[in-house]
Scaffold this active site. Structure first.
Site, PDB file in Angstrom:
ATOM      1  N   GLU A  41       0.893 -43.726 -37.038  1.00  0.00           N
ATOM      2  CA  GLU A  41       0.242 -42.480 -36.634  1.00  0.00           C
ATOM      3  C   GLU A  41       0.432 -41.376 -37.673  1.00  0.00           C
ATOM      4  OE1 GLU A  41       0.434 -42.042 -32.022  1.00  0.00           O
ATOM      5  OE2 GLU A  41       2.009 -43.424 -32.605  1.00  0.00           O
ATOM      6  N   ASN A  61       6.710 -47.294 -25.469  1.00  0.00           N
ATOM      7  CA  ASN A  61       7.293 -46.831 -24.209  1.00  0.00           C
ATOM      8  C   ASN A  61       6.165 -46.255 -23.346  1.00  0.00           C
ATOM      9  OD1 ASN A  61       9.531 -46.585 -22.541  1.00  0.00           O
ATOM     10  ND2 ASN A  61       9.832 -44.454 -23.147  1.00  0.00           N
ATOM     11  N   ARG A 116       0.383 -33.046 -35.097  1.00  0.00           N
ATOM     12  CA  ARG A 116      -0.096 -33.847 -33.977  1.00  0.00           C
ATOM     13  C   ARG A 116      -0.254 -32.904 -32.779  1.00  0.00           C
ATOM     14  NH1 ARG A 116       3.105 -37.686 -29.894  1.00  0.00           N
ATOM     15  NH2 ARG A 116       1.289 -38.573 -28.915  1.00  0.00           N
ATOM     16  N   LYS A 175       9.610 -34.128 -35.107  1.00  0.00           N
ATOM     17  CA  LYS A 175       9.645 -35.296 -36.000  1.00  0.00           C
ATOM     18  C   LYS A 175       8.782 -34.953 -37.200  1.00  0.00           C
ATOM     19  CE  LYS A 175       9.650 -38.845 -32.547  1.00  0.00           C
ATOM     20  NZ  LYS A 175       8.666 -39.592 -31.845  1.00  0.00           N
ATOM     21  N   ARG A 217       6.376 -44.937 -16.671  1.00  0.00           N
ATOM     22  CA  ARG A 217       5.222 -44.442 -15.903  1.00  0.00           C
ATOM     23  C   ARG A 217       4.560 -45.570 -15.131  1.00  0.00           C
ATOM     24  NH1 ARG A 217       2.588 -41.920 -21.069  1.00  0.00           N
ATOM     25  NH2 ARG A 217       4.475 -40.948 -21.841  1.00  0.00           N
ATOM     26  N   HIS A 266      -2.020 -50.694 -27.300  1.00  0.00           N
ATOM     27  CA  HIS A 266      -0.897 -49.906 -27.834  1.00  0.00           C
ATOM     28  C   HIS A 266       0.207 -49.976 -26.788  1.00  0.00           C
ATOM     29  CE1 HIS A 266       0.909 -46.290 -29.927  1.00  0.00           C
ATOM     30  NE2 HIS A 266       1.553 -46.301 -28.770  1.00  0.00           N
ATOM     31  N   ASN A 272       5.314 -33.460 -35.739  1.00  0.00           N
ATOM     32  CA  ASN A 272       5.091 -33.841 -34.350  1.00  0.00           C
ATOM     33  C   ASN A 272       6.116 -33.059 -33.531  1.00  0.00           C
ATOM     34  OD1 ASN A 272       4.797 -35.071 -31.894  1.00  0.00           O
ATOM     35  ND2 ASN A 272       4.991 -37.165 -32.656  1.00  0.00           N
ATOM     36  N   HIS A 305      -3.069 -41.361 -27.343  1.00  0.00           N
ATOM     37  CA  HIS A 305      -2.721 -42.311 -28.410  1.00  0.00           C
ATOM     38  C   HIS A 305      -3.906 -42.522 -29.352  1.00  0.00           C
ATOM     39  CE1 HIS A 305       0.341 -44.452 -25.532  1.00  0.00           C
ATOM     40  NE2 HIS A 305       0.983 -43.556 -26.261  1.00  0.00           N
ATOM     41  N   VAL A 351       6.514 -52.518 -28.382  1.00  0.00           N
ATOM     42  CA  VAL A 351       6.461 -53.793 -27.656  1.00  0.00           C
ATOM     43  C   VAL A 351       5.416 -54.712 -28.301  1.00  0.00           C
ATOM     44  CG1 VAL A 351       5.949 -54.878 -25.430  1.00  0.00           C
ATOM     45  CG2 VAL A 351       7.187 -52.698 -25.496  1.00  0.00           C
TER      46      VAL A 351
HETATM   47  P1  AMP Z   1       7.459 -47.075 -29.173  1.00  0.00           P
HETATM   48  O1  AMP Z   1       7.207 -46.121 -28.045  1.00  0.00           O
HETATM   49  O2  AMP Z   1       6.204 -47.566 -29.827  1.00  0.00           O
HETATM   50  O3  AMP Z   1       8.490 -46.585 -30.155  1.00  0.00           O
HETATM   51  O4  AMP Z   1       8.102 -48.394 -28.502  1.00  0.00           O
HETATM   52  C1  AMP Z   1       9.395 -48.365 -27.950  1.00  0.00           C
HETATM   53  C2  AMP Z   1       9.608 -49.616 -27.113  1.00  0.00           C
HETATM   54  O5  AMP Z   1       9.369 -50.795 -27.903  1.00  0.00           O
HETATM   55  C3  AMP Z   1      11.033 -49.799 -26.618  1.00  0.00           C
HETATM   56  O6  AMP Z   1      11.258 -49.096 -25.411  1.00  0.00           O
HETATM   57  C4  AMP Z   1      11.134 -51.293 -26.398  1.00  0.00           C
HETATM   58  O7  AMP Z   1      10.683 -51.618 -25.098  1.00  0.00           O
HETATM   59  C5  AMP Z   1      10.116 -51.880 -27.369  1.00  0.00           C
HETATM   60  N1  AMP Z   1      10.739 -52.605 -28.485  1.00  0.00           N
HETATM   61  C6  AMP Z   1      11.185 -52.105 -29.652  1.00  0.00           C
HETATM   62  N2  AMP Z   1      11.689 -53.081 -30.437  1.00  0.00           N
HETATM   63  C7  AMP Z   1      11.542 -54.236 -29.743  1.00  0.00           C
HETATM   64  C8  AMP Z   1      11.861 -55.615 -30.000  1.00  0.00           C
HETATM   65  N3  AMP Z   1      12.432 -56.006 -31.141  1.00  0.00           N
HETATM   66  N4  AMP Z   1      11.552 -56.523 -29.041  1.00  0.00           N
HETATM   67  C9  AMP Z   1      10.956 -56.145 -27.895  1.00  0.00           C
HETATM   68  N5  AMP Z   1      10.643 -54.871 -27.590  1.00  0.00           N
HETATM   69  C10 AMP Z   1      10.931 -53.933 -28.504  1.00  0.00           C
END
Ligand code: AMP
Length: 402
Positions: free
Chosen positions: A387, A214, A94, A17, A244, A211, A10, A183, A334
Site C-alpha cells: 500500500e 486482520n 493515506r 506509520k 470484526r 485482501h 499513515n 482497502h 493471512v
Molecule cells: P495484516 O493486517 O495484513 O498485517 O495481517 C495481519 C494478520 O496476518 C495477523 O493477525 C495474522 O493472522 C496473519 N499472519 C501474519 N503472518 C502469518 C503467518 N506466517 N501465517 C499465518 N497468518 C499470518
C-alpha cells in the site's frame, strides 16, 4: 523533476506509520512507526534502509502528532533525509474515507481538507486522525505538495446496483448511506500486479482480490475497475475478520438492544473489536489458530471453518458478478502467509476452474507467484500487497503533473 522522494504517512489517532521512498527506482530509504502519541511512553521505531543501518528505538513523551513528526524528521535527518530536504517532492497521506467525492488521489488544499472533515460522520474513527496527520505535515512543510490517497477511491467505479443498500432512498441519501468499500489502494495494486503476473494489461483481465489481513475484504475487478467489494458503509461488512463480524442480519443489533440491554457503543465495540476470529475462538492471529487446530482444539477448528465458509461464499458470488474470472489473488498477512487458508478457500471449486497445487502453495516467498497448476482455467495467485508503494506512486504521478 529533480526531487524524487516521497514520504508516505499513515496517521492513526495515536500512531503514525511512515515510509520514505525514492521514486526513481521505487526503493525504500527509511520506514518506521510512532506509537502511543500523547502518552508518557510514546515510542518511535525507525529503520534507515538506505544506509543499511540497524533500527533505532526511542521511548519518551510525545505530546502530539507535531512532536511525533518532528521526531521522525530528526531521525530521518541523521541520514540526510529530513523533512526539510530539497529532495523531498511530496508527502502522500493515506486517507480512509473519501466518500463519493474523491475518486482519485487529490492534492490537498483547504477545500479538500474541509471535504475530508465533512466525511467524519461516515468515518468517525479514521478521518479525524488522518486530518491531524495532514494538518501537522502541512504546518511543518507548508510549501510542499501534499496528496491524499483515499482507501475508498478504487471502489467509486462500483455500479449503483452494487453500491446501494436496499433501504429507503431518501433516508439513505440524506445520511450518505451506501457501500463505499475500503482497502482500495491494496485492491488496486494487487489487481494490477496480478494482471502483470499473467503477462496481460489490467484492462484485459477479470480478477477476484482477497485482501486477508486482520481486516479483510474481497473485491471483484473487471478490466481494472472495481465492480463490487465486500466492505460497505464502514469496514465492518463482508468477510469474517480478526476482530470484526463481517456480514450478519442487522436485526442482531435490535435484538442485542431490546433483549440484551446493550448500548449502541457496547454493540459497536462487540462487533468491531470482540467478534470475528477473536470472538469465535479467543485468537485473531491465524498462526495461533492453526497451531491450536493442529493440537485438536475444536473451537479454533470451528472458527477456521466459519472464516473459510464466508470466504468461499464471496468467491462464488464474485464469480457470478464477473461472469468470467481470469485470476483470484490472495494478499495481506493471512492471504500471503497462510497456505491452509488458500487451500481450504479454493477446495471444491474445481468445477469453477479453480485449483491449488499443493507443492506450489507450500512455497514461501515475497514475490508474486501462481499456486495453480499450469492447465487451470483460473489462475490462483499470491500477490504481496504494497500500500505504501501504491500511495507513493500515485502521489508522485500527481505532483509530476502540477
Ligand atoms: P495484516 O493486517 O495484513 O498485517 O495481517 C495481519 C494478520 O496476518 C495477523 O493477525 C495474522 O493472522 C496473519 N499472519 C501474519 N503472518 C502469518 C503467518 N506466517 N501465517 C499465518 N497468518 C499470518
Amino acid at each position: 523533476m529533480s526531487s524524487s522522494r516521497v514520504l508516505v504517512l499513515n496517521s492513526g489517532s495515536s500512531s503514525v506509520k511512515y515510509q520514505l521512498l525514492d521514486m526513481r527506482d521505487s526503493s525504500r530509504l527509511a520506514m518506521g512507526l510512532v506509537e502511543r502519541i500523547g502518552e508518557e511512553s510514546s515510542r518511535l521505531k525507525h529503520t534507515p534502509l538506505a544506509s543499511g543501518g540497524a533500527s533505532r528505538e526511542w521511548t519518551g513523551p510525545m505530546a502530539d502528532h507535531e512532536a511525533a513528526l518532528k521526531a521522525v524528521s530528526a531521525e530521518l535527518a541523521k541520514d540526510g533525509l529530513g523533512l526539510d530536504s530539497p529532495e523531498l517532492a511530496a508527502i502522500g497521506h493515506r486517507v480512509v474515507h473519501g466518500g463519493r467525492h474523491f475518486t482519485e488521489p487529490t492534492v490537498i488544499d483547504d477545500a479538500v481538507l474541509a471535504e475530508i472533515e465533512r466525511l467524519i460522520p461516515v468515518a468517525p474513527l479514521h478521518n479525524p486522525a488522518n486530518l491531524t496527520g495532514i494538518r501537522t505535515a502541512r504546518h511543518l512543510r507548508p510549501d510542499l505538495p501534499q496528496v491524499a490517497v483515499f482507501d475508498t477511491a478504487f471502489h467509486t467505479t462500483m455500479p449503483e446496483s452494487a453500491a446501494r443498500y436496499a433501504i429507503d432512498v431518501e433516508t439513505a441519501d440524506r445520511h450518505r448511506i451506501r457501500r463505499y468499500g475500503f482497502h482500495g489502494t491494496s485492491h488496486a495494486y494487487v489487481s494490477r500486479a496480478t494482471a502483470k503476473l499473467l503477462g496481460k494489461a489490467p484492462e484485459d483481465v477479470n480478477v477476484i482480490v482477497l485482501h486477508l489481513g486482520n481486516g479483510a475484504s474481497a473485491s471483484a475487478v473487471r478490466g481494472g475497475k472495481c465492480v463490487d467489494t465486500s466492505m460497505g458503509l464502514t469496514p465492518l461488512e463482508g468477510l469474517v475478520m480478526g476482530t470484526r463480524s463481517g456480514d450478519m442480519d442487522p436485526a442482531v443489533i435490535f435484538h442485542l438492544m431490546r433483549v440484551g440491554g446493550m448500548s449502541t457503543d457496547e454493540i459497536d465495540t462487540l462487533l468491531n473489536k470482540k467478534s470475528g476470529l477473536i470472538g469465535l475462538c479467543g485468537d485473531n492471529d491465524m498462526r495461533e489458530i492453526r497451531r491450536r487446530i493442529d493440537e485438536g482444539d475444536q473451537r479454533a477448528a470451528l472458527a477456521f471453518d466459519i472464516y473459510i465458509h464466508r470466504l468461499k461464499k464471496y468467491i462464488g458470488a464474485y464469480y457470478a458478478v464477473l461472469g468470467k474470472v481470469d485470476a483470484i489473488a490472495f494478499t495481506a498477512g493471512v492471504g500471503e502467509n497462510a497456505a491452509p487458508v488458500r487451500e481450504a478457500a479454493v477446495a471444491g471449486l474445481e468445477e469453477l476452474g479453480m485449483v491449488v497445487d499443493g507443492a506450489l502453495n507450500a512455497v514461501r516467498s515475497d514475490e508474486p507467484r501462481l499456486i495453480s497448476p499450469g492447465h487451470a482455467r483460473v489462475a490462483v495467485a499470491v500477490v504481496p500487497t504494497d500500500e505504501e508503494l501504491e500511495i507513493a506512486t500515485q502521489t508522485y504521478a500527481l505532483v509530476g503533473r502540477i
